[in-house]
Design a protein around this motif. Structure first.
Motif, PDB file in Angstrom:
ATOM      1  N   ASP A 175       6.659 -10.318 -15.252  1.00 43.93           N
ATOM      2  CA  ASP A 175       5.563  -9.468 -14.787  1.00 43.93           C
ATOM      3  C   ASP A 175       5.038  -9.898 -13.424  1.00 43.93           C
ATOM      4  OD1 ASP A 175       4.277 -11.804 -15.490  1.00 43.93           O
ATOM      5  OD2 ASP A 175       2.988 -10.890 -17.005  1.00 43.93           O
ATOM      6  N   PHE A 176       5.779 -10.767 -12.729  1.00 43.70           N
ATOM      7  CA  PHE A 176       5.394 -11.157 -11.373  1.00 43.70           C
ATOM      8  C   PHE A 176       5.567  -9.976 -10.432  1.00 43.70           C
ATOM      9  CE2 PHE A 176       6.765 -15.382 -13.017  1.00 43.70           C
ATOM     10  CZ  PHE A 176       5.539 -16.016 -12.910  1.00 43.70           C
ATOM     11  N   ILE A 228      16.598 -13.715 -12.245  1.00 43.81           N
ATOM     12  CA  ILE A 228      15.211 -13.474 -12.589  1.00 43.81           C
ATOM     13  C   ILE A 228      14.683 -12.350 -11.703  1.00 43.81           C
ATOM     14  CG2 ILE A 228      12.965 -14.545 -12.982  1.00 43.81           C
ATOM     15  CD1 ILE A 228      15.363 -15.961 -14.403  1.00 43.81           C
ATOM     16  N   TYR A 229      14.045 -11.338 -12.326  1.00 45.32           N
ATOM     17  CA  TYR A 229      13.525 -10.175 -11.605  1.00 45.32           C
ATOM     18  C   TYR A 229      12.014 -10.092 -11.761  1.00 45.32           C
ATOM     19  CZ  TYR A 229      18.391  -8.618 -11.621  1.00 45.32           C
ATOM     20  OH  TYR A 229      19.739  -8.534 -11.446  1.00 45.32           O
ATOM     21  N   ASP A 230      11.358  -9.453 -10.778  1.00 45.98           N
ATOM     22  CA  ASP A 230       9.926  -9.224 -10.887  1.00 45.98           C
ATOM     23  C   ASP A 230       9.669  -7.899 -11.597  1.00 45.98           C
ATOM     24  OD1 ASP A 230      10.347  -7.241  -8.967  1.00 45.98           O
ATOM     25  OD2 ASP A 230       8.935  -8.056  -7.524  1.00 45.98           O
ATOM     26  N   ALA A 231       8.407  -7.486 -11.662  1.00 45.07           N
ATOM     27  CA  ALA A 231       8.038  -6.271 -12.384  1.00 45.07           C
ATOM     28  C   ALA A 231       8.638  -5.007 -11.762  1.00 45.07           C
ATOM     29  CB  ALA A 231       6.521  -6.148 -12.439  1.00 45.07           C
ATOM     30  N   ASP A 232       8.923  -5.047 -10.460  1.00 47.23           N
ATOM     31  CA  ASP A 232       9.503  -3.891  -9.778  1.00 47.23           C
ATOM     32  C   ASP A 232      11.030  -3.919  -9.755  1.00 47.23           C
ATOM     33  OD1 ASP A 232       6.956  -2.872  -9.187  1.00 47.23           O
ATOM     34  OD2 ASP A 232       6.828  -4.104  -7.369  1.00 47.23           O
ATOM     35  N   GLY A 233      11.646  -4.921 -10.361  1.00 46.69           N
ATOM     36  CA  GLY A 233      13.098  -5.009 -10.394  1.00 46.69           C
ATOM     37  C   GLY A 233      13.698  -5.728  -9.204  1.00 46.69           C
ATOM     38  N   GLU A 234      12.869  -6.356  -8.385  1.00 51.16           N
ATOM     39  CA  GLU A 234      13.383  -7.106  -7.242  1.00 51.16           C
ATOM     40  C   GLU A 234      13.735  -8.514  -7.683  1.00 51.16           C
ATOM     41  OE1 GLU A 234      11.152  -6.824  -3.571  1.00 51.16           O
ATOM     42  OE2 GLU A 234      10.120  -5.061  -4.339  1.00 51.16           O
ATOM     43  N   ILE A 235      14.782  -9.068  -7.078  1.00 53.79           N
ATOM     44  CA  ILE A 235      15.251 -10.403  -7.452  1.00 53.79           C
ATOM     45  C   ILE A 235      14.275 -11.471  -6.976  1.00 53.79           C
ATOM     46  CG2 ILE A 235      17.062 -12.114  -7.073  1.00 53.79           C
ATOM     47  CD1 ILE A 235      19.080  -9.874  -6.898  1.00 53.79           C
ATOM     48  N   GLU A 294       4.482 -14.467  -5.506  1.00 51.24           N
ATOM     49  CA  GLU A 294       4.146 -15.714  -6.186  1.00 51.24           C
ATOM     50  C   GLU A 294       5.151 -16.106  -7.264  1.00 51.24           C
ATOM     51  OE1 GLU A 294       2.344 -12.779  -9.123  1.00 51.24           O
ATOM     52  OE2 GLU A 294       2.217 -12.855  -6.963  1.00 51.24           O
ATOM     53  N   GLY A 295       6.151 -15.303  -7.536  1.00 53.22           N
ATOM     54  CA  GLY A 295       7.052 -15.567  -8.645  1.00 53.22           C
ATOM     55  C   GLY A 295       8.294 -16.358  -8.328  1.00 53.22           C
ATOM     56  N   THR A 296       8.522 -16.719  -7.075  1.00 51.08           N
ATOM     57  CA  THR A 296       9.774 -17.417  -6.753  1.00 51.08           C
ATOM     58  C   THR A 296       9.811 -18.830  -7.305  1.00 51.08           C
ATOM     59  OG1 THR A 296       8.897 -18.021  -4.585  1.00 51.08           O
ATOM     60  CG2 THR A 296      10.280 -16.058  -4.701  1.00 51.08           C
ATOM     61  N   GLY A 297       8.702 -19.535  -7.276  1.00 53.21           N
ATOM     62  CA  GLY A 297       8.661 -20.886  -7.841  1.00 53.21           C
ATOM     63  C   GLY A 297       8.869 -20.870  -9.345  1.00 53.21           C
ATOM     64  N   PRO A 298       8.079 -20.062 -10.072  1.00 58.58           N
ATOM     65  CA  PRO A 298       8.287 -19.980 -11.510  1.00 58.58           C
ATOM     66  C   PRO A 298       9.664 -19.435 -11.892  1.00 58.58           C
ATOM     67  CG  PRO A 298       6.115 -19.156 -10.956  1.00 58.58           C
ATOM     68  CD  PRO A 298       6.844 -19.393  -9.666  1.00 58.58           C
ATOM     69  N   ALA A 299      10.284 -18.634 -11.015  1.00 58.26           N
ATOM     70  CA  ALA A 299      11.616 -18.094 -11.316  1.00 58.26           C
ATOM     71  C   ALA A 299      12.633 -19.223 -11.466  1.00 58.26           C
ATOM     72  CB  ALA A 299      12.063 -17.117 -10.230  1.00 58.26           C
ATOM     73  N   LYS A 300      12.528 -20.248 -10.646  1.00 61.25           N
ATOM     74  CA  LYS A 300      13.434 -21.399 -10.774  1.00 61.25           C
ATOM     75  C   LYS A 300      13.181 -22.145 -12.081  1.00 61.25           C
ATOM     76  CE  LYS A 300      15.918 -21.018  -7.135  1.00 61.25           C
ATOM     77  NZ  LYS A 300      17.337 -20.708  -7.270  1.00 61.25           N
ATOM     78  N   LEU A 301      11.909 -22.238 -12.479  1.00 60.29           N
ATOM     79  CA  LEU A 301      11.592 -22.872 -13.752  1.00 60.29           C
ATOM     80  C   LEU A 301      12.129 -22.054 -14.924  1.00 60.29           C
ATOM     81  CD1 LEU A 301       7.931 -24.005 -13.067  1.00 60.29           C
ATOM     82  CD2 LEU A 301       9.923 -25.483 -13.393  1.00 60.29           C
ATOM     83  N   ALA A 340       5.538 -20.707 -16.932  1.00 65.24           N
ATOM     84  CA  ALA A 340       6.416 -19.742 -16.259  1.00 65.24           C
ATOM     85  C   ALA A 340       7.013 -18.759 -17.249  1.00 65.24           C
ATOM     86  CB  ALA A 340       7.520 -20.481 -15.509  1.00 65.24           C
ATOM     87  N   VAL A 341       7.466 -19.240 -18.392  1.00 64.73           N
ATOM     88  CA  VAL A 341       8.125 -18.372 -19.376  1.00 64.73           C
ATOM     89  C   VAL A 341       7.129 -17.426 -20.032  1.00 64.73           C
ATOM     90  CG1 VAL A 341       9.394 -18.414 -21.565  1.00 64.73           C
ATOM     91  CG2 VAL A 341      10.077 -19.908 -19.719  1.00 64.73           C
ATOM     92  N   ALA A 342       5.851 -17.728 -19.973  1.00 62.03           N
ATOM     93  CA  ALA A 342       4.841 -16.822 -20.512  1.00 62.03           C
ATOM     94  C   ALA A 342       4.844 -15.480 -19.776  1.00 62.03           C
ATOM     95  CB  ALA A 342       3.463 -17.465 -20.421  1.00 62.03           C
ATOM     96  N   HIS A 343       5.398 -15.441 -18.576  1.00 60.77           N
ATOM     97  CA  HIS A 343       5.460 -14.210 -17.782  1.00 60.77           C
ATOM     98  C   HIS A 343       6.720 -13.383 -18.059  1.00 60.77           C
ATOM     99  CE1 HIS A 343       1.974 -15.035 -15.218  1.00 60.77           C
ATOM    100  NE2 HIS A 343       2.322 -16.297 -15.337  1.00 60.77           N
ATOM    101  N   VAL A 344       7.618 -13.869 -18.901  1.00 60.35           N
ATOM    102  CA  VAL A 344       8.857 -13.147 -19.213  1.00 60.35           C
ATOM    103  C   VAL A 344       8.522 -11.938 -20.086  1.00 60.35           C
ATOM    104  CG1 VAL A 344      11.058 -13.278 -20.438  1.00 60.35           C
ATOM    105  CG2 VAL A 344      10.323 -15.159 -18.978  1.00 60.35           C
TER     106      VAL A 344
END
Length: 167
Positions: free
Chosen positions: A121-122, A154-161, A129-136, A96-100
């Motif tokens: 970068d989710f 935790i935010y995705d690539a577009d700035g959404e929570i 697909e990023g909500t599960g890894p966001a908790k991790l 999960a942290v590899a996507h930070v």
């Protein structure tokens, strides 16, 4: 004098005082270098000396420590989080942290109301697909940093929570 005049005069005097104080709070003209030490340099002196105090370090390991600290300071907050998780995290946290991509606010903590932002970068927002890894990621961040009253978002690539958690 009217009330508006008194307020305006007080504001001008206040601005002048602040300007004078900030102009005089510089490092000086160079003649008083030994007197304008920061608390960090004073701490270095107490911890083992610097080249200006005439003392020598006891061993070579003490010289390597500041270099490691400087390298850690130059690394971004995201890199430091990733390094921490690579060392201490679970395999799922590592994935999960590899996507930070970016971390903000992890260094400025006052234990009153700490807020940190982690960008990934989710894609797809809260339904992606990023909500599960966001908790991790939030869990790994809480292991990395500790606060009496902290919130990591935790935010995705577009700035959404994607999610948040306490740390």
């Amino acid at each position: 004098m009217g009330m508006k005049t008194k307020i305006a005069l007080g504001a001008v005097v206040g601005i002048a005082v602040i300007g004078a104080l900030s102009a005089n709070s510089g490092d000086g003209d160079g003649d008083t270098k030994s007197d304008s030490r920061t608390s960090a340099s004073a701490g270095e002196n107490a911890a083992g000396g610097t080249k200006g105090d005439g003392g020598a370090k006891a061993d070579g390991a003490a010289d390597a420590k500041p270099a490691e600290d400087k390298a850690a300071e130059k690394a971004s907050q995201a890199d430091r989080l990733k390094a921490f998780v690579q060392k201490n995290g679970t395999p799922n946290e590592k994935d999960a942290v590899a996507h930070v991509t970016k971390v903000q606010g992890a260094d400025e903590q006052n234990d009153i109301l700490d807020a940190a932002d982690v960008y990934t970068d989710f894609t797809g927002g809260i339904m992606g697909e990023g909500t599960g890894p966001a908790k991790l990621i939030a869990s790994a961040f809480a292991d990395w940093k500790d606060s009496d009253n902290g919130l990591v978002t935790i935010y995705d690539a577009d700035g959404e929570i994607l999610g948040n958690g306490q740390f």
